[in-house]
Design a protein around this motif. Structure first.
Motif, PDB file in Angstrom:
ATOM      1  N   GLN A  16       0.832  -1.207   0.000  1.00 40.46           N
ATOM      2  CA  GLN A  16       0.000   0.000   0.000  1.00 40.46           C
ATOM      3  C   GLN A  16       0.863   1.251   0.000  1.00 40.46           C
ATOM      4  OE1 GLN A  16      -2.385  -0.941   3.453  1.00 40.46           O
ATOM      5  NE2 GLN A  16      -4.137  -1.546   2.190  1.00 40.46           N
ATOM      6  N   GLU A  19       2.258   1.745  -3.439  1.00 42.42           N
ATOM      7  CA  GLU A  19       1.221   2.247  -4.335  1.00 42.42           C
ATOM      8  C   GLU A  19       1.004   3.748  -4.115  1.00 42.42           C
ATOM      9  OE1 GLU A  19      -3.032   0.677  -5.862  1.00 42.42           O
ATOM     10  OE2 GLU A  19      -2.926   1.051  -3.718  1.00 42.42           O
ATOM     11  N   GLU A  20       0.955   4.169  -2.866  1.00 45.49           N
ATOM     12  CA  GLU A  20       0.784   5.592  -2.559  1.00 45.49           C
ATOM     13  C   GLU A  20       1.935   6.413  -3.131  1.00 45.49           C
ATOM     14  OE1 GLU A  20       0.282   6.085   1.653  1.00 45.49           O
ATOM     15  OE2 GLU A  20      -1.539   4.862   1.678  1.00 45.49           O
ATOM     16  N   THR A  74      -0.399  -1.460  -8.288  1.00 44.46           N
ATOM     17  CA  THR A  74      -1.816  -1.797  -8.155  1.00 44.46           C
ATOM     18  C   THR A  74      -2.030  -3.271  -8.495  1.00 44.46           C
ATOM     19  OG1 THR A  74      -2.496   0.456  -8.639  1.00 44.46           O
ATOM     20  CG2 THR A  74      -4.150  -1.257  -8.955  1.00 44.46           C
ATOM     21  N   LEU A  77      -0.805  -5.330  -5.605  1.00 43.85           N
ATOM     22  CA  LEU A  77      -1.742  -5.252  -4.484  1.00 43.85           C
ATOM     23  C   LEU A  77      -2.977  -6.102  -4.750  1.00 43.85           C
ATOM     24  CD1 LEU A  77      -1.914  -3.888  -1.751  1.00 43.85           C
ATOM     25  CD2 LEU A  77      -2.936  -1.919  -2.847  1.00 43.85           C
TER      26      LEU A  77
END
Length: 86
Positions: A16, A19-20, A74, A77
């Motif tokens: 996460q 991804e951020e 993404t 994830l």
């Protein structure tokens, strides 16, 4: 069993975070492109300048790289969620 759950949670948080960062990088590249185009539009920079075209090309390359990172993280994830329901 608790160690496995903890490992999954740590990996999820790491993914996460990646991804951020990827989306933040894409946003920065997007803002750079818009800033350069704005400079051309307001004629702060000579549009025919070789330098501005070089900067735009570099900014678009940065955006493309950032976009690829977004897609990759993404996808990772999504795969993680599919394989490791917590």
């Amino acid at each position: 069993m608790n160690e496995l759950k903890e490992w999954k949670k740590e990996n999820l948080l790491r993914l996460q975070e990646q991804e951020e960062k990827a989306y933040a990088g894409r946003q920065l590249a997007d803002e750079k492109i818009l800033g350069l185009l704005s400079d051309i539009y307001t004629q702060k920079t000579e549009p025919a300048s070789t330098q501005i075209f070089f900067q735009l090309r570099q900014a678009f390359q940065e955006y493309e790289t950032a976009e690829q990172r977004c897609v990759l993280t993404t996808d990772r994830l999504t795969e993680f969620h599919q394989r490791n329901a917590i």
